[in-house]
Design an enzyme around this catalytic site. Sequence first.
Site, PDB file in Angstrom:
ATOM      1  N   SER A 124       0.828  -1.201   0.000  1.00 53.00           N
ATOM      2  CA  SER A 124       0.000   0.000   0.000  1.00 53.00           C
ATOM      3  C   SER A 124       0.865   1.256   0.000  1.00 53.00           C
ATOM      4  CB  SER A 124      -0.859  -0.011   1.263  1.00 53.00           C
ATOM      5  OG  SER A 124      -1.491   1.241   1.436  1.00 53.00           O
ATOM      6  N   TYR A 149      -2.302  -0.853  10.700  1.00 54.28           N
ATOM      7  CA  TYR A 149      -2.528  -1.468   9.380  1.00 54.28           C
ATOM      8  C   TYR A 149      -1.344  -1.171   8.459  1.00 54.28           C
ATOM      9  CZ  TYR A 149      -3.797  -1.392   4.495  1.00 54.28           C
ATOM     10  OH  TYR A 149      -3.741  -1.532   3.132  1.00 54.28           O
ATOM     11  N   LYS A 153       1.928  -3.531   6.625  1.00 48.42           N
ATOM     12  CA  LYS A 153       2.333  -3.579   5.213  1.00 48.42           C
ATOM     13  C   LYS A 153       3.831  -3.328   5.073  1.00 48.42           C
ATOM     14  CE  LYS A 153      -1.586  -4.512   3.222  1.00 48.42           C
ATOM     15  NZ  LYS A 153      -1.793  -5.829   2.608  1.00 48.42           N
TER      16      LYS A 153
END
Length: 333
Positions: A124, A149, A153
């Site tokens: 991302s 989150y 990644k």
Amino acid sequence: MVILVTGGAGFIGSHTCTELLEGGYEIVVLDNFVNSRPGTLGHIEEIARREFPFYAVDLLHEQALRRIFKERRIDAVIHFAGLKAVGESVRHPLWYFHNNITGTLNLCSIMAEFGCKRMVFSSSATVYGIDSNEPISEEATPRTPINPYGKTKLMIERILGDICVSDPEWSVVSLRYFNPAGAHTSGLIGEDPKGIPNNLLPYIAKVANGELEKLSVFGDDYDTPDGTGIRDYIHVVDLAKAHICALRYAFAHTGQDVINLGTGMGYSVFEIIAAFERASGKKIPYQVAPRRPGDLAVCYANPSKAKSVLGWSAERDLDAMCFDIWHYTQRRG
Ligand code: WQD
């Protein structure tokens, strides 16, 4: 060629499965339906007019995962499976770190056990954490993302990088998505988050459809032309097609490479509202609300590496994106 798609029933996973099947690949799909629906699998088969094996398996269940590799000869993995809601990750960091990171560690260990060393990873643009009026290139140093989150990644990218250093046979292509949106033109698959959507376009679609009353625009006092946040929205079918190019690239090189997937164009929240009104013929009621903590003013891609390395660039524009979402929303009911 047999490709294992983890999270294949999810938003980007389902569109990528369709492209893989249409491109002649054999696929094996794994999903635990934590944020997806079993019915999507039938829709993928309907679009591609091909069937595929499916496993309702969680990456945390090592034995069940190993069984897939015992039963199927997997040549490469496209790894989508993971939790992805920013706010939820702030409330439940342990769940996010355990699920996303342990799940990926299990997957990589079992891949190595079976000599399968090629992966396309769903990363991302959140890893950049940069607020910039310049398009963001891959050379920009990732900063520690603001939420758990995003941290998962970035940590996974680093883990994959270390695996590639330890064993030169590994090949990983990590794709840093900007803002995926849109739906398949068939109207059969699209983004259908459980509960109230966090992301802008799914929220607007529910307002247009009468399921939600009005949109909150998070801040109209940013340093942007109309004061609202600017993002690089990319059509999910373009994104899915990029995975096929990345897969080919994964077979042609070794080591980890990271590539941005965006259009290079930024649109403001007000521009998105106007585009959705054009596509749907509906008025989108909104109110201006305070800024959402952690939001950047501007974030868009320099997509030139994807063009030069993968031979890929986005082809679908904002109007197509909104039109396809509206078509999908109406079909879904
Ligand atoms: C876009 C713009 C909001 C909702 C997030 C994750 C990122 C990636 C994609 C994926 C911003 C504004 C939004 C609303 C609004 N993750 N907005 N009202 O924040 O760019 O990226 O999704 O899995 O990691 O951080 O996307 O769609 O939430 O917001 O005004 O109800 O819309 O402030 O400017 P974001 P988004």
